[in-house]
Design an enzyme around this catalytic site. Structure first.
Site, mmCIF file in Angstrom:
data_model
loop_
_atom_site.group_PDB
_atom_site.id
_atom_site.type_symbol
_atom_site.label_atom_id
_atom_site.label_comp_id
_atom_site.label_asym_id
_atom_site.label_seq_id
_atom_site.Cartn_x
_atom_site.Cartn_y
_atom_site.Cartn_z
ATOM 1 N N ARG A 2 -2.904 3.548 10.372
ATOM 2 C CA ARG A 2 -1.802 2.991 11.377
ATOM 3 C C ARG A 2 -2.022 4.148 12.205
ATOM 4 N NH1 ARG A 2 -1.645 -1.238 10.211
ATOM 5 N NH2 ARG A 2 -0.050 -2.604 9.890
ATOM 6 N N HIS B 109 -7.833 -2.329 17.233
ATOM 7 C CA HIS B 109 -7.261 -2.686 16.311
ATOM 8 C C HIS B 109 -7.943 -3.889 15.558
ATOM 9 C CE1 HIS B 109 -3.363 -2.778 13.825
ATOM 10 N NE2 HIS B 109 -4.017 -3.066 13.133
HETATM 11 P P1 NDP Z 1 -1.885 -0.947 -0.534
HETATM 12 O O1 NDP Z 1 -0.436 -1.028 -0.375
HETATM 13 O O2 NDP Z 1 -2.540 -2.125 -1.294
HETATM 14 O O3 NDP Z 1 -2.438 0.342 -0.725
HETATM 15 C C1 NDP Z 1 -1.927 1.545 -0.270
HETATM 16 C C2 NDP Z 1 -2.859 2.752 -1.138
HETATM 17 O O4 NDP Z 1 -2.426 4.094 -0.293
HETATM 18 C C3 NDP Z 1 -2.583 2.956 -2.420
HETATM 19 O O5 NDP Z 1 -3.788 3.239 -3.122
HETATM 20 C C4 NDP Z 1 -1.626 3.987 -2.592
HETATM 21 O O6 NDP Z 1 -1.710 4.748 -3.752
HETATM 22 C C5 NDP Z 1 -1.982 4.718 -1.638
HETATM 23 N N1 NDP Z 1 -0.929 5.958 -0.824
HETATM 24 C C6 NDP Z 1 0.363 5.439 -0.408
HETATM 25 N N2 NDP Z 1 0.925 6.516 0.194
HETATM 26 C C7 NDP Z 1 0.150 7.556 -0.465
HETATM 27 C C8 NDP Z 1 0.189 8.942 -0.443
HETATM 28 N N3 NDP Z 1 1.423 9.340 0.261
HETATM 29 N N4 NDP Z 1 -0.683 9.798 -0.847
HETATM 30 C C9 NDP Z 1 -1.579 9.268 -1.318
HETATM 31 N N5 NDP Z 1 -1.852 7.699 -1.415
HETATM 32 C C10 NDP Z 1 -0.999 7.019 -0.954
HETATM 33 O O7 NDP Z 1 -2.246 -1.094 1.117
HETATM 34 P P2 NDP Z 1 -3.635 -1.929 1.588
HETATM 35 O O8 NDP Z 1 -4.852 -1.623 1.050
HETATM 36 O O9 NDP Z 1 -3.618 -3.414 1.670
HETATM 37 O O10 NDP Z 1 -3.373 -1.637 3.358
HETATM 38 C C11 NDP Z 1 -3.465 -0.332 3.423
HETATM 39 C C12 NDP Z 1 -3.102 -0.125 5.048
HETATM 40 O O11 NDP Z 1 -4.263 -0.546 5.768
HETATM 41 C C13 NDP Z 1 -2.116 -1.148 5.839
HETATM 42 O O12 NDP Z 1 -0.616 -0.580 5.268
HETATM 43 C C14 NDP Z 1 -2.133 -1.418 7.200
HETATM 44 O O13 NDP Z 1 -1.379 -0.193 7.513
HETATM 45 C C15 NDP Z 1 -3.655 -0.963 7.374
HETATM 46 N N6 NDP Z 1 -4.294 -2.043 7.703
HETATM 47 C C16 NDP Z 1 -5.035 -1.938 8.734
HETATM 48 C C17 NDP Z 1 -5.897 -3.128 9.457
HETATM 49 C C18 NDP Z 1 -6.710 -2.808 10.699
HETATM 50 O O14 NDP Z 1 -7.329 -3.940 11.139
HETATM 51 N N7 NDP Z 1 -6.990 -1.836 11.172
HETATM 52 C C19 NDP Z 1 -5.969 -4.246 8.820
HETATM 53 C C20 NDP Z 1 -5.144 -4.335 7.509
HETATM 54 C C21 NDP Z 1 -4.572 -3.198 7.063
HETATM 55 P P3 NDP Z 1 -1.237 4.098 -5.183
HETATM 56 O O15 NDP Z 1 -2.539 3.285 -5.524
HETATM 57 O O16 NDP Z 1 -0.978 5.343 -6.046
HETATM 58 O O17 NDP Z 1 -0.055 3.168 -4.980
HETATM 59 C C1 OXD Z 2 -2.407 -5.301 9.097
HETATM 60 C C2 OXD Z 2 -3.100 -4.929 10.358
HETATM 61 O O1 OXD Z 2 -1.488 -4.346 8.669
HETATM 62 O O2 OXD Z 2 -3.846 -5.777 10.837
HETATM 63 O O3 OXD Z 2 -2.718 -6.398 8.526
HETATM 64 O O4 OXD Z 2 -3.018 -3.935 10.642
#
Ligand code: NDP
Ligand code: OXD
Length: 309
Positions: free
Chosen positions: A224, A272
């Site tokens: 993000r 994006h």
């Molecule tokens: P999840 O909630 O499934 O996973 C989040 C991961 O981040 C977990 O492994 C979590 O750790 C880790 N995490 C969270 N906070 C911390 C921290 N402070 N320190 C270390 N690790 C941390 O999310 P998704 O994989 O589904 O998606 C991630 C992000 O990708 C979304 O929130 C969105 O912002 C972005 N995104 C971007 C897109 C784009 O087109 N650019 C499309 C889709 C998503 P733990 O496993 O220990 O809980």
């Molecule tokens: C999502 C994104 O969060 O597109 O799905 O960034």
């Protein structure tokens, strides 16, 4: 008739999104969040909803993101105490893995250098190493991050991961929390950010982190916008501490025409686009939860609000 309110400016067209929701949920009335009928809405479907949304949507029992991220919902202190749901989709993770695999190859095989050299008509081969000689780190090993880490692993890369818990993944060396952060960063040539936006991850991609990477490391940012300090990125690229960056998400989207990242020779800007779920797939997940809400069945893909993601 139950009411569903659509709030915010969607990544896709709001109109076609609302039309497809209406088609999928014929027993529901789908309205815009500014419509007077939205005051009766039991469900709010949101993306960057405008300030004041929740003052009007007083009857809401579920807030649903149209994306994987929920930062735009949890950021708002006026969000009522209702379940917040997101989308989770294997194909979304596959799309992201394709994007990141391309970016990784782009840096590993020196396409960025060849493209820069072409502008100067310089005939020089970049290094030609095997994937196994390149160390790639993925920050965030969740639904998407874990999938792209294993995709990179299967393509032969030496993959490291970082998450809060440090939960292990076969063939990927996963580090956990603050304690594992230094060891995770120190050996990387390519860093991929796949973290959700939370208080802890805001500004994480900044000067201090860049200084802990190997000089010349490359960044692939698809989490993000507010995770990246864009000024620090430019400084690190200009000093050579970073060798290049592919950036898909920004503090302000669309990226303003005057923004310095558009023209930076070491930056590839993408709009994006890393992973976009087709509208019908998003609509299906939302509809499924609407049906569950009405029949008092447990909702799916509910986020843990206290964790912030
Ligand atoms: P999840 O909630 O499934 O996973 C989040 C991961 O981040 C977990 O492994 C979590 O750790 C880790 N995490 C969270 N906070 C911390 C921290 N402070 N320190 C270390 N690790 C941390 O999310 P998704 O994989 O589904 O998606 C991630 C992000 O990708 C979304 O929130 C969105 O912002 C972005 N995104 C971007 C897109 C784009 O087109 N650019 C499309 C889709 C998503 P733990 O496993 O220990 O809980
Ligand atoms: C999502 C994104 O969060 O597109 O799905 O960034």
């Amino acid at each position: 008739m139950p009411v569903l309110a659509v709030a915010g400016a969607f990544l896709h067209s709001n109109t076609s999104f609302a039309q497809q929701l209406e088609k999928r949920l014929p027993d529901w009335s789908v309205v815009n969040s500014t419509d007077p009928a939205a005051s009766r809405a039991e469900v709010a479907v949101c993306w960057n909803q405008p300030p004041g949304t929740w003052e009007h949507l007083r009857a809401v029992r579920m807030a649903h993101s149209i994306g994987a991220g929920v930062d735009h919902l949890l950021d708002d202190p006026t969000l009522p105490d209702v379940p917040v749901c997101r989308v989770i989709d294997d194909n979304l993770a596959r799309r992201m893995a394709e994007y990141v695999l391309w970016c990784t190859l782009y840096y590993h095989r020196g396409f960025d250098i060849a493209a820069r050299n072409q502008r100067e008509k310089i005939w020089r081969r970049p290094a030609n190493r095997l994937a196994g000689e390149v160390t790639v780190g993925v920050m965030g090993m969740g639904q998407i991050g874990a999938h792209l880490a294993t995709t990179l692993r299967d393509a032969g890369y030496d993959v490291r991961g970082w998450s809060r818990s440090g939960k292990p993944i076969d063939g990927v060396r996963v580090h956990g929390g603050d304690a594992g952060f230094g060891a995770f960063l120190s050996e990387l040539e390519i860093l991929v950010c796949m973290l959700p936006l939370t208080n802890e991850t805001t500004g994480i991609l900044g000067r201090k982190l860049f200084a802990r990477l190997k000089p010349g490391a490359r960044l692939i940012q698809c989490g993000r916008g507010p995770q990246l300090d864009e000024k620090d990125l430019v400084a690190a690229l200009d000093s050579g501490q970073l060798g290049g960056a592919v950036v898909d998400v920004f503090n302000q989207e669309p990226l303003p025409a005057a923004h310095e990242l558009w023209a930076h020779p070491k930056v590839l800007v993408t709009p994006h686009m890393a992973a976009v779920m087709p509208i019908p797939d998003v609509v299906n997940q939302i509809a499924e939860n609407c049906e569950r809400l009405l029949s008092n069945a447990p909702l799916l893909r509910v986020v843990e609000r206290s964790a912030g993601y």
